[in-house]
Scaffold this motif. Structure first.
Motif, PDB file in Angstrom:
ATOM      1  N   ALA A 153       0.826  -1.204   0.000  1.00  0.00           N
ATOM      2  CA  ALA A 153       0.000   0.000   0.000  1.00  0.00           C
ATOM      3  C   ALA A 153       0.863   1.257   0.000  1.00  0.00           C
ATOM      4  O   ALA A 153       0.564   2.235  -0.698  1.00  0.00           O
ATOM      5  CB  ALA A 153      -0.932  -0.002   1.213  1.00  0.00           C
ATOM      6  N   ALA A 159       1.104   3.996  -3.003  1.00  0.00           N
ATOM      7  CA  ALA A 159       0.665   5.357  -2.699  1.00  0.00           C
ATOM      8  C   ALA A 159       1.741   6.384  -3.050  1.00  0.00           C
ATOM      9  O   ALA A 159       1.430   7.492  -3.498  1.00  0.00           O
ATOM     10  CB  ALA A 159       0.295   5.467  -1.221  1.00  0.00           C
ATOM     11  N   GLY A 210      -5.910  -1.814  -4.920  1.00  0.00           N
ATOM     12  CA  GLY A 210      -6.774  -1.473  -3.790  1.00  0.00           C
ATOM     13  C   GLY A 210      -7.789  -2.556  -3.506  1.00  0.00           C
ATOM     14  O   GLY A 210      -8.001  -2.943  -2.351  1.00  0.00           O
ATOM     15  N   LEU A 226      -7.128   0.386   5.243  1.00  0.00           N
ATOM     16  CA  LEU A 226      -6.947   1.812   4.990  1.00  0.00           C
ATOM     17  C   LEU A 226      -6.166   2.049   3.693  1.00  0.00           C
ATOM     18  O   LEU A 226      -6.497   2.942   2.899  1.00  0.00           O
ATOM     19  CB  LEU A 226      -6.220   2.468   6.171  1.00  0.00           C
ATOM     20  CG  LEU A 226      -7.036   2.589   7.470  1.00  0.00           C
ATOM     21  CD1 LEU A 226      -6.150   3.130   8.590  1.00  0.00           C
ATOM     22  CD2 LEU A 226      -8.250   3.485   7.265  1.00  0.00           C
ATOM     23  N   GLY A 227      -5.131   1.233   3.476  1.00  0.00           N
ATOM     24  CA  GLY A 227      -4.356   1.373   2.248  1.00  0.00           C
ATOM     25  C   GLY A 227      -5.183   1.056   1.013  1.00  0.00           C
ATOM     26  O   GLY A 227      -5.095   1.760   0.007  1.00  0.00           O
ATOM     27  N   GLN A 281      -7.602   3.894   0.387  1.00  0.00           N
ATOM     28  CA  GLN A 281      -6.894   5.066  -0.108  1.00  0.00           C
ATOM     29  C   GLN A 281      -6.622   4.953  -1.606  1.00  0.00           C
ATOM     30  O   GLN A 281      -6.762   5.926  -2.365  1.00  0.00           O
ATOM     31  CB  GLN A 281      -5.589   5.246   0.671  1.00  0.00           C
ATOM     32  CG  GLN A 281      -4.841   6.542   0.394  1.00  0.00           C
ATOM     33  CD  GLN A 281      -3.862   6.430  -0.760  1.00  0.00           C
ATOM     34  OE1 GLN A 281      -3.410   5.335  -1.084  1.00  0.00           O
ATOM     35  NE2 GLN A 281      -3.525   7.556  -1.372  1.00  0.00           N
ATOM     36  N   LEU A 282      -6.249   3.762  -2.054  1.00  0.00           N
ATOM     37  CA  LEU A 282      -5.972   3.561  -3.474  1.00  0.00           C
ATOM     38  C   LEU A 282      -7.241   3.600  -4.308  1.00  0.00           C
ATOM     39  O   LEU A 282      -7.259   4.153  -5.416  1.00  0.00           O
ATOM     40  CB  LEU A 282      -5.250   2.216  -3.672  1.00  0.00           C
ATOM     41  CG  LEU A 282      -3.819   2.141  -3.157  1.00  0.00           C
ATOM     42  CD1 LEU A 282      -3.310   0.708  -3.192  1.00  0.00           C
ATOM     43  CD2 LEU A 282      -2.907   3.044  -3.959  1.00  0.00           C
ATOM     44  N   ARG A 300      -8.486   7.408  -4.282  1.00  0.00           N
ATOM     45  CA  ARG A 300      -7.545   8.480  -4.643  1.00  0.00           C
ATOM     46  C   ARG A 300      -7.913   9.087  -6.004  1.00  0.00           C
ATOM     47  O   ARG A 300      -8.179   8.328  -6.943  1.00  0.00           O
ATOM     48  CB  ARG A 300      -6.103   7.938  -4.673  1.00  0.00           C
ATOM     49  CG  ARG A 300      -5.069   9.059  -4.776  1.00  0.00           C
ATOM     50  CD  ARG A 300      -3.667   8.501  -4.629  1.00  0.00           C
ATOM     51  NE  ARG A 300      -3.251   7.725  -5.800  1.00  0.00           N
ATOM     52  CZ  ARG A 300      -2.077   7.131  -5.909  1.00  0.00           C
ATOM     53  NH1 ARG A 300      -1.252   7.163  -4.879  1.00  0.00           N
ATOM     54  NH2 ARG A 300      -1.739   6.464  -6.999  1.00  0.00           N
TER      55      ARG A 300
END
Length: 257
Positions: A40, A44, A110, A249-250, A253-254, A257
């Motif tokens: 992740a 990111a 993700g 969470l990772g 986020q992906l 984003r």
């Protein structure tokens, strides 16, 4: 031109990659699959497609260290049973990467991270269940090995995220800690090395990526040493909960984003 300038990295971004590389070493000698957090972070900080090529040599460095530590504990019959299905998964993952652009790869990583988080939760519940009825030599065991092998090959090729899949399989097959770590170490060393020509052919590994790898691989060693020290001391339950939370969470986020 130095590595940070070449990749347009800030100091904080390089520090994040260095911490992720340290976690790779730790995961290889302590908690297999924990490097989904590293995945992740790499995805990111770097372009999603490029991140898979940069991360692969870092993972191989961790695999080498894990093999040196746990080489006497590998179960080769299990490895030979898995490799053909994994090879099919790697080929399928390569075909996917041939047409997928950076946005699709990022969203796929993700989604895979969220899937792996769910897999890890299910794996822990299975590990706590009283016994596993399928023997690896039975028909059901062979089907399970092939299924996990294909999924593991695909996820490791597309996103270097085969750790939780293989962890779940090895735990469900009844491996104890040292056998688990030894078998996992050889499995990922062989699979990750076999991915190098595919990744290079796709342009994911080149001189620029290897230059960044050279700067990051030094952080894998202290992580591996820390993992070797902690493997008999770590609170596994708490650590896996933290890994799952960070992975979710990772992945989100992906995707967002």
């Amino acid at each position: 031109m130095d590595t940070m300038t070449l990749w347009h990295l800030t100091g904080w971004q390089f520090a994040a990659l260095a911490c992720a590389a340290l976690l790779v070493g730790f995961s290889k000698t302590a908690v297999s699959g924990a490097n989904t957090v590293s995945l992740a972070v790499f995805a990111a900080v770097l372009p999603a497609r490029a991140s898979t090529g940069v991360l692969l040599p870092v993972l191989i460095a961790g695999d080498v260290l894990a093999v040196l530590v746990y080489r006497r504990h590998a179960h080769w019959p299990t490895l030979w049973r898995l490799f053909p299905a994994v090879g099919a998964g790697v080929v399928a993952g390569t075909a996917f990467l041939m047409w997928a652009d950076d946005t699709i790869v990022r969203m796929s990583i993700g989604a895979i991270l969220l899937l792996m988080a769910g897999v890890t939760v299910w794996r822990r519940r299975q590990a706590e269940a009283p016994g596993q009825p399928d023997e690896v030599a039975s028909r059901a065991g062979r089907v399970k090995a092939r299924s996990y092998g294909v999924l593991g090959g695909f996820t490791t090729m597309v996103a270097n995220a085969g750790g939780p899949v293989m962890s779940m399989y090895l735990l469900s097959a009844g491996f104890r800690k040292l056998g688990f770590l030894g078998t996992s170490a050889f499995f990922f060393l062989i699979v990750n090395v076999s991915k190098l020509p595919f990744s290079a052919g796709l342009g994911l590994i080149d001189g620029h990526s290897l230059l960044l790898d050279a700067a990051l691989v030094v952080f894998v060693v202290p992580g591996a040493l820390l993992g070797k020290w902690a493997v008999d001391r770590i609170n596994q339950l708490l650590f896996e909960r933290l890994v799952i939370a960070a992975t979710v969470l990772g992945g989100l986020q992906l995707l967002l984003r």
